[in-house]
Design a protein around this motif. Structure first.
Motif, PDB file in Angstrom:
ATOM      1  N   ALA A   1      43.769  48.421  37.202  1.00 22.68           N
ATOM      2  CA  ALA A   1      44.731  47.574  37.894  1.00 22.68           C
ATOM      3  C   ALA A   1      46.102  47.652  37.229  1.00 22.68           C
ATOM      4  N   GLN A   2      46.125  47.757  35.916  1.00 24.39           N
ATOM      5  CA  GLN A   2      47.403  47.878  35.226  1.00 24.39           C
ATOM      6  C   GLN A   2      48.095  49.193  35.570  1.00 24.39           C
ATOM      7  N   ALA A   3      47.318  50.259  35.749  1.00 30.04           N
ATOM      8  CA  ALA A   3      47.900  51.542  36.145  1.00 30.04           C
ATOM      9  C   ALA A   3      48.500  51.455  37.547  1.00 30.04           C
ATOM     10  N   VAL A   4      47.813  50.774  38.461  1.00 31.18           N
ATOM     11  CA  VAL A   4      48.359  50.588  39.805  1.00 31.18           C
ATOM     12  C   VAL A   4      49.630  49.746  39.747  1.00 31.18           C
ATOM     13  N   ALA A   5      49.622  48.707  38.919  1.00 27.48           N
ATOM     14  CA  ALA A   5      50.811  47.868  38.774  1.00 27.48           C
ATOM     15  C   ALA A   5      52.010  48.687  38.303  1.00 27.48           C
ATOM     16  N   ALA A   6      51.773  49.623  37.397  1.00 29.26           N
ATOM     17  CA  ALA A   6      52.859  50.473  36.913  1.00 29.26           C
ATOM     18  C   ALA A   6      53.400  51.367  38.027  1.00 29.26           C
ATOM     19  N   ILE A   7      52.507  51.875  38.880  1.00 32.40           N
ATOM     20  CA  ILE A   7      52.941  52.686  40.022  1.00 32.40           C
ATOM     21  C   ILE A   7      53.771  51.845  40.987  1.00 32.40           C
ATOM     22  N   ALA A   8      53.314  50.623  41.245  1.00 34.69           N
ATOM     23  CA  ALA A   8      54.061  49.726  42.137  1.00 34.69           C
ATOM     24  C   ALA A   8      55.459  49.460  41.599  1.00 34.69           C
ATOM     25  N   ARG A   9      55.554  49.202  40.306  1.00 36.86           N
ATOM     26  CA  ARG A   9      56.875  48.939  39.706  1.00 36.86           C
ATOM     27  C   ARG A   9      57.763  50.171  39.773  1.00 36.86           C
ATOM     28  N   GLN A  10      57.184  51.319  39.493  1.00 33.44           N
ATOM     29  CA  GLN A  10      57.984  52.547  39.470  1.00 33.44           C
ATOM     30  C   GLN A  10      58.610  52.824  40.835  1.00 33.44           C
ATOM     31  N   HIS A  11      57.833  52.603  41.898  1.00 33.49           N
ATOM     32  CA  HIS A  11      58.306  52.946  43.235  1.00 33.49           C
ATOM     33  C   HIS A  11      58.789  51.727  44.022  1.00 33.49           C
ATOM     34  N   GLN A  12      58.696  50.555  43.413  1.00 33.27           N
ATOM     35  CA  GLN A  12      59.163  49.321  44.045  1.00 33.27           C
ATOM     36  C   GLN A  12      58.522  49.116  45.420  1.00 33.27           C
ATOM     37  N   ILE A  13      57.192  49.139  45.417  1.00 35.57           N
ATOM     38  CA  ILE A  13      56.435  48.940  46.641  1.00 35.57           C
ATOM     39  C   ILE A  13      55.152  48.179  46.312  1.00 35.57           C
ATOM     40  N   ALA A  14      54.782  47.243  47.177  1.00 34.31           N
ATOM     41  CA  ALA A  14      53.505  46.542  47.029  1.00 34.31           C
ATOM     42  C   ALA A  14      52.372  47.477  47.433  1.00 34.31           C
ATOM     43  N   ILE A  15      51.197  47.287  46.829  1.00 37.53           N
ATOM     44  CA  ILE A  15      50.055  48.184  47.056  1.00 37.53           C
ATOM     45  C   ILE A  15      48.776  47.362  47.205  1.00 37.53           C
ATOM     46  N   VAL A  16      47.981  47.692  48.214  1.00 38.34           N
ATOM     47  CA  VAL A  16      46.607  47.188  48.339  1.00 38.34           C
ATOM     48  C   VAL A  16      45.671  48.330  47.986  1.00 38.34           C
ATOM     49  N   PHE A  17      44.793  48.103  47.022  1.00 38.77           N
ATOM     50  CA  PHE A  17      43.875  49.141  46.555  1.00 38.77           C
ATOM     51  C   PHE A  17      42.482  48.556  46.377  1.00 38.77           C
ATOM     52  N   GLY A  18      41.476  49.442  46.444  1.00 33.90           N
ATOM     53  CA  GLY A  18      40.095  49.002  46.310  1.00 33.90           C
ATOM     54  C   GLY A  18      39.407  49.647  45.130  1.00 33.90           C
ATOM     55  N   HIS A  19      38.468  48.918  44.533  1.00 36.88           N
ATOM     56  CA  HIS A  19      37.727  49.411  43.373  1.00 36.88           C
ATOM     57  C   HIS A  19      36.543  48.487  43.092  1.00 36.88           C
ATOM     58  N   PRO A  20      35.560  48.939  42.296  1.00 35.93           N
ATOM     59  CA  PRO A  20      34.477  48.043  41.887  1.00 35.93           C
ATOM     60  C   PRO A  20      34.956  47.100  40.785  1.00 35.93           C
ATOM     61  N   GLU A  21      34.634  45.842  40.945  1.00 40.24           N
ATOM     62  CA  GLU A  21      35.087  44.808  40.001  1.00 40.24           C
ATOM     63  C   GLU A  21      33.880  44.059  39.454  1.00 40.24           C
ATOM     64  N   HIS A  22      33.930  43.674  38.190  1.00 37.18           N
ATOM     65  CA  HIS A  22      32.863  42.828  37.646  1.00 37.18           C
ATOM     66  C   HIS A  22      33.439  41.488  37.222  1.00 37.18           C
ATOM     67  N   ASP A  23      32.599  40.461  37.318  1.00 32.54           N
ATOM     68  CA  ASP A  23      33.013  39.135  36.846  1.00 32.54           C
ATOM     69  C   ASP A  23      32.440  38.895  35.454  1.00 32.54           C
ATOM     70  N   ALA A  24      32.608  37.683  34.937  1.00 33.02           N
ATOM     71  CA  ALA A  24      32.165  37.370  33.573  1.00 33.02           C
ATOM     72  C   ALA A  24      30.650  37.439  33.430  1.00 33.02           C
ATOM     73  N   ALA A  25      29.930  37.255  34.537  1.00 33.66           N
ATOM     74  CA  ALA A  25      28.460  37.323  34.504  1.00 33.66           C
ATOM     75  C   ALA A  25      27.949  38.725  34.807  1.00 33.66           C
ATOM     76  N   ASP A  26      28.857  39.693  34.885  1.00 37.08           N
ATOM     77  CA  ASP A  26      28.525  41.101  35.123  1.00 37.08           C
ATOM     78  C   ASP A  26      27.987  41.365  36.520  1.00 37.08           C
ATOM     79  N   HIS A  27      28.331  40.518  37.482  1.00 42.52           N
ATOM     80  CA  HIS A  27      28.080  40.844  38.878  1.00 42.52           C
ATOM     81  C   HIS A  27      29.129  41.863  39.316  1.00 42.52           C
ATOM     82  N   ILE A  28      28.727  42.830  40.146  1.00 37.79           N
ATOM     83  CA  ILE A  28      29.625  43.875  40.602  1.00 37.79           C
ATOM     84  C   ILE A  28      30.001  43.600  42.063  1.00 37.79           C
ATOM     85  N   PHE A  29      31.296  43.668  42.346  1.00 39.44           N
ATOM     86  CA  PHE A  29      31.797  43.386  43.686  1.00 39.44           C
ATOM     87  C   PHE A  29      32.626  44.560  44.202  1.00 39.44           C
TER      88      PHE A  29
END
Length: 262
Positions: free
Chosen positions: A69-97
């Motif tokens: 997510a930090q890498a995407v944020a850097a791309i957004a800042r560089q090009h001055q554009i908002a971005i919607v992106f998808g990826h697997p995410e885990h929470d504190a209990a290690d559930h994957i979403f």
């Protein structure tokens, strides 16, 4: 509120190639920004690929503020554009979403969404279902909601966002060619019955044994299809306007006459 120009990236999936996908995102963001777009939308699970299996989904899962997510944020800042992106995410209990996330042109996270309706054995083997209680967020004065793929096929999901005041629903997807009806008919119907814009960004080509349908599209509140891609890689551009939103809402009274919750 100002008018928005959307860019939808329709492309093949590169499963497991996170660095390569970030490079592709960088190039797409540069092209979208050069075309004047305010928001770039990528397909479902774009950063990792969708058809990756439970083991890889667990290995690649990160928190919403993780390195990816930090890498995407850097791309957004560089090009001055908002971005919607998808990826697997885990929470504190290690559930994957299966998660979609939006960052603004300064790289700040505006909203996240966990897929609520899991399609087929592959989806259910990789992910836990989300709760569907994420709030709307704002971009340039527009109220946005997120859904992912199969979620939009359940009318309650879009209606929930509409009743919260959504102006635009963004739907990253990985929909197969057998289900062209969704992009061609169902997405415009969701826009019409809820008096809002719907942006639907799909993969194309093959990923393992899956053949994606492309046909990414943007539908207007009056049910008109503003733009629709073909079957191949494309950066699709569409303008969503205040005038179009107002006209669609003047056309019918679905939301004002809705009796849900009485």
């Amino acid at each position: 509120m100002t008018d928005l120009k959307l860019a939808l990236l329709q492309c093949t999936s590169q499963p497991g190639d996170v660095l390569g996908n970030l490079q592709r995102l960088d190039h797409a963001a540069a092209d979208a920004a050069a075309a004047g777009a305010h928001l770039l939308v990528t397909p479902e699970m774009f950063l990792t690929g969708y058809n990756i299996g439970a083991t890889q989904a667990k290995v690649l899962a990160e928190a919403t503020d993780g390195p990816r997510a930090q890498a995407v944020a850097a791309i957004a800042r560089q090009h001055q554009i908002a971005i919607v992106f998808g990826h697997p995410e885990h929470d504190a209990a290690d559930h994957i979403f299966n998660t979609a996330q939006c960052v603004d042109a300064q790289g700040h996270t505006l909203g996240t969404y966990r897929k609520t309706h899991l399609f087929g054995a592959l989806d259910r083997s990789m992910f836990a279902p989300g709760a569907g209680d994420e709030p709307l967020f704002e971009l340039h004065g527009w109220k946005l909601g997120l859904l992912i793929c199969y979620d939009v096929e359940f009318p309650e999901n879009t209606r929930r966002l509409a009743l919260q005041g959504a102006d635009l629903v963004v739907v990253p997807t990985a929909n197969m060619a057998d289900f062209d009806f969704v992009a061609q008919h169902l997405v415009p119907t969701r826009a019409y019955e809820n008096q809002l814009f719907v942006a639907y960004a799909n993969f194309c080509g093959r990923e393992g044994d899956l053949a994606y349908g492309g046909l990414s599209c943007v539908a207007a509140p009056d049910g008109a299809g503003l733009v629709q891609a073909g079957r191949d890689t494309e950066l699709l551009l569409a303008d969503v306007t205040q005038a179009g939103l107002a006209a669609g809402r003047a056309l019918n009274g679905h939301l004002a006459q809705c009796r849900m919750g009485e």
